[in-house]
Design an enzyme around this catalytic site. Structure first.
Site, PDB file in Angstrom:
ATOM      1  N   GLY A 233       0.779  -1.231   0.000  1.00 53.51           N
ATOM      2  CA  GLY A 233       0.000   0.000   0.000  1.00 53.51           C
ATOM      3  C   GLY A 233       0.809   1.279   0.000  1.00 53.51           C
ATOM      4  O   GLY A 233       0.246   2.365   0.164  1.00 53.51           O
ATOM      5  N   GLU A 270       4.800  -6.268   2.197  1.00 51.18           N
ATOM      6  CA  GLU A 270       4.655  -6.916   0.884  1.00 51.18           C
ATOM      7  C   GLU A 270       4.138  -5.914  -0.145  1.00 51.18           C
ATOM      8  O   GLU A 270       3.034  -6.077  -0.661  1.00 51.18           O
ATOM      9  CB  GLU A 270       3.719  -8.137   0.994  1.00 51.18           C
ATOM     10  CG  GLU A 270       2.457  -7.820   1.792  1.00 51.18           C
ATOM     11  CD  GLU A 270       1.430  -8.937   1.832  1.00 51.18           C
ATOM     12  OE1 GLU A 270       1.773 -10.093   1.575  1.00 51.18           O
ATOM     13  OE2 GLU A 270       0.257  -8.613   2.123  1.00 51.18           O
ATOM     14  N   GLY A 272       3.683  -3.931  -3.697  1.00 52.05           N
ATOM     15  CA  GLY A 272       3.724  -4.236  -5.122  1.00 52.05           C
ATOM     16  C   GLY A 272       4.088  -2.970  -5.875  1.00 52.05           C
ATOM     17  O   GLY A 272       5.202  -2.797  -6.358  1.00 52.05           O
ATOM     18  N   ARG A 273       3.132  -2.042  -5.890  1.00 54.61           N
ATOM     19  CA  ARG A 273       3.281  -0.799  -6.657  1.00 54.61           C
ATOM     20  C   ARG A 273       4.605  -0.077  -6.393  1.00 54.61           C
ATOM     21  O   ARG A 273       5.309   0.311  -7.316  1.00 54.61           O
ATOM     22  CB  ARG A 273       2.131   0.149  -6.295  1.00 54.61           C
ATOM     23  CG  ARG A 273       2.067   1.408  -7.137  1.00 54.61           C
ATOM     24  CD  ARG A 273       1.032   2.398  -6.583  1.00 54.61           C
ATOM     25  NE  ARG A 273      -0.229   1.761  -6.298  1.00 54.61           N
ATOM     26  CZ  ARG A 273      -1.181   1.541  -7.201  1.00 54.61           C
ATOM     27  NH1 ARG A 273      -1.017   1.956  -8.429  1.00 54.61           N
ATOM     28  NH2 ARG A 273      -2.302   0.940  -6.864  1.00 54.61           N
ATOM     29  N   CYS A 348     -12.006   1.459 -30.381  1.00 60.51           N
ATOM     30  CA  CYS A 348     -13.234   2.122 -30.841  1.00 60.51           C
ATOM     31  C   CYS A 348     -14.145   2.423 -29.662  1.00 60.51           C
ATOM     32  O   CYS A 348     -15.279   1.941 -29.592  1.00 60.51           O
ATOM     33  CB  CYS A 348     -13.949   1.232 -31.847  1.00 60.51           C
ATOM     34  SG  CYS A 348     -12.871   0.711 -33.172  1.00 60.51           S
ATOM     35  N   TYR A 377       0.540  -2.389 -12.166  1.00 62.85           N
ATOM     36  CA  TYR A 377      -0.904  -2.347 -12.447  1.00 62.85           C
ATOM     37  C   TYR A 377      -1.216  -1.638 -13.776  1.00 62.85           C
ATOM     38  O   TYR A 377      -2.176  -0.868 -13.855  1.00 62.85           O
ATOM     39  CB  TYR A 377      -1.668  -1.669 -11.301  1.00 62.85           C
ATOM     40  CG  TYR A 377      -1.440  -2.302  -9.958  1.00 62.85           C
ATOM     41  CD1 TYR A 377      -1.916  -3.585  -9.690  1.00 62.85           C
ATOM     42  CD2 TYR A 377      -0.745  -1.639  -8.951  1.00 62.85           C
ATOM     43  CE1 TYR A 377      -1.703  -4.185  -8.450  1.00 62.85           C
ATOM     44  CE2 TYR A 377      -0.529  -2.230  -7.709  1.00 62.85           C
ATOM     45  CZ  TYR A 377      -1.010  -3.496  -7.471  1.00 62.85           C
ATOM     46  OH  TYR A 377      -0.798  -4.077  -6.260  1.00 62.85           O
TER      47      TYR A 377
HETATM   48  C1  LIG Z   1      -2.315  -6.055  -3.842  1.00 62.31           C
HETATM   49  C2  LIG Z   1      -1.795  -6.517  -2.547  1.00 62.31           C
HETATM   50  C3  LIG Z   1      -0.543  -6.069  -2.085  1.00 62.31           C
HETATM   51  C4  LIG Z   1       0.271  -5.036  -2.817  1.00 62.31           C
HETATM   52  O1  LIG Z   1      -0.364  -3.813  -2.760  1.00 62.31           O
HETATM   53  P1  LIG Z   1       0.346  -2.461  -3.276  1.00 62.31           P
HETATM   54  O2  LIG Z   1      -0.678  -1.420  -3.059  1.00 62.31           O
HETATM   55  O3  LIG Z   1       0.686  -2.690  -4.706  1.00 62.31           O
HETATM   56  O4  LIG Z   1       1.575  -2.271  -2.453  1.00 62.31           O
HETATM   57  C5  LIG Z   1      -0.091  -6.571  -0.891  1.00 62.31           C
HETATM   58  N1  LIG Z   1      -0.816  -7.466  -0.176  1.00 62.31           N
HETATM   59  C6  LIG Z   1      -2.019  -7.912  -0.589  1.00 62.31           C
HETATM   60  C7  LIG Z   1      -2.757  -8.880   0.244  1.00 62.31           C
HETATM   61  C8  LIG Z   1      -2.552  -7.454  -1.781  1.00 62.31           C
HETATM   62  O5  LIG Z   1      -3.757  -7.862  -2.167  1.00 62.31           O
END
Ligand SMILES: *Cc1c(COP(=O)(O)O)cnc(C)c1O
Length: 410
Positions: A233, A270, A272-273, A348, A377
């Site tokens: 997050g 954990e 991602g972004r 389109c 994403y």
């Molecule tokens: C999507 C997700 C993440 C990563 O979230 P980001 O906002 O990309 O950091 C981590 N943990 C869980 C359980 C997720 O669903």
């Protein structure tokens, strides 16, 4: 912007008459960024990568020597990680897990399963007993609080399909302690309450709140907790506002009493972004420029079927213009000077818009638009086959500014 991207785009023009449409992932940049992230993390913490942000195998390979492991939420994601490493630690989360997913996850030796409901817990207890396989779990909890930072995407602190309602913890613990349960072991708790939070101070408050909550549950239920997973997050800014301040976050965390008191309990993150967003570029060549009822449109080879994030969030996606020389027609090359232009794709549908009313100095047909911050994403959330246009190419920047391409465009 990597200085070799211009060279790469020119080479693409020399080799291929078709307009450019490609993703470029800067693997060396991701590695440098993660090394910097790790430098300031307190010793009680561990970094995982949530691969749903970008499950490209080369990115996972690049991260393998750096992160503690990977967070996955499907068997498809599990397979990608296991193709890269047979042994790297995996956290298996996600709502709506099926029996075959739980069974496969245990077979492939995931380290922890994030349990998202009481039914899932009961199923896991019965599956593991049948197969005589032991598994460590973290309970994903949806906290009953309105103190979480308010972001665009909220999964917790309000009604949602994610996790176990905080009020059901007692029931979850009693299911785990029932004599029926012989193979499922509670190692800790998991929280992932929001996405794209920009405020480091509030993120620290949220994480320390998680830790205090877990301390209370340890007391009340007499638990031995080894892991607290505080989720992802961490935010990335898609405009001029400041992004997430990781050094501030980690330094405040290191100073907090809650983290000092963790002793041998590990705190997982954990993201991602935050790991990959800044290291992906989506490049699309301008194919046409036209005026319509006083508004100017630039149409590119590509669009939201390759990069759906701007349509999904309703934002303008940041970009830079790269001027390219190729123009093979006997007539004049259309060109804009100091004007506003809306950048749209080849689909389109009027929803296929990447940037509304951008101010550009010079933009010509045949120039490349480089959408920055397209590492997370973007490709992965897009409807690739809508209208059946070819997929983009994929290029990777590796150590020493080298490029490699991937013929596999899926
Ligand atoms: C999507 C997700 C993440 C990563 O979230 P980001 O906002 O990309 O950091 C981590 N943990 C869980 C359980 C997720 O669903």
């Amino acid at each position: 912007m990597n200085r070799n991207i211009r060279k790469l785009l020119t080479e693409m023009h020399e080799k291929n008459p078709d307009p450019i449409c490609t993703y470029i992932y800067d693997l060396a940049g991701i590695q440098k960024h993660v090394k910097n992230m790790l430098k300031t993390m307190p010793k009680q913490t561990n970094l995982f990568y949530a691969i749903k942000a970008n499950p490209d195998k080369k990115i996972i390979q690049a991260l393998l020597p750096l992160v503690k492991g990977f967070e996955i939420a499907s068997i498809g994601e599990l397979k990608i990680v296991r193709e890269v490493s047979k042994s790297v630690p995996i956290l298996f989360g996600g709502p709506c897990k099926k029996d075959y997913e739980l069974e496969m996850a245990i077979k492939e030796n995931v380290s922890y399963i994030h349990v998202e409901s009481l039914l899932e817990l009961r199923k896991l207890i019965s599956l593991t007993k049948k197969s005589d396989k032991h598994i460590q779990v973290l309970l994903r909890i949806n906290l009953r609080t309105d103190t979480l930072p308010k972001t665009k995407i909220l999964m917790g602190g309000r009604p949602s399909q994610f996790g176990i309602d905080e009020q059901l913890i007692e029931e979850a613990i009693s299911i785990l302690r029932d004599e029926e349960n012989t193979h499922v072991h509670l190692s800790g708790f998991h929280f992932h309450s929001l996405s794209n939070n920009m405020q480091a101070e509030l993120h620290v408050e949220m994480v320390t709140y998680y830790i205090r909550k877990v301390e209370q549950w340890k007391e009340i239920y007499g638990l031995d907790i080894k892991v607290i997973n505080a989720g992802g997050g961490f935010g990335v800014s898609y405009d001029d506002s400041p992004g997430f301040d990781w050094p501030l976050f980690t330094s405040l965390l290191a100073q907090s009493q809650e983290v000092s008191n963790l002793s041998d309990t590990q705190l997982f993150f954990e993201p991602g972004r935050f790991i990959v967003a800044d290291y992906g570029y989506y490049v699309a060549e301008v194919v046409d420029i036209k005026m319509s009822v006083g508004h100017c449109y630039a149409l590119v080879r590509g669009g939201t079927h390759h990069n759906r994030l701007p349509a999904s969030w309703g934002h303008n996606h940041p970009f830079a213009v790269e001027h390219l020389a190729r123009w093979n027609y006997p007539f004049q090359r259309p060109e804009l000077n100091n004007s506003n232009v809306t950048i749209v794709g080849e689909l389109c549908t009027p929803k296929d818009q990447l940037y509304k009313d951008a101010k550009v100095e010079v933009l010509r047909v045949g120039d490349a638009i480089i959408f920055e911050k397209s590492g997370a994403y973007c490709w992965t959330i897009s409807h690739h086959d809508f209208l059946g246009h070819p997929h983009p190419a994929f290029y990777y920047i590796t150590e020493g500014d080298h490029y490699e391409s991937n013929n596999n465009t899926d």
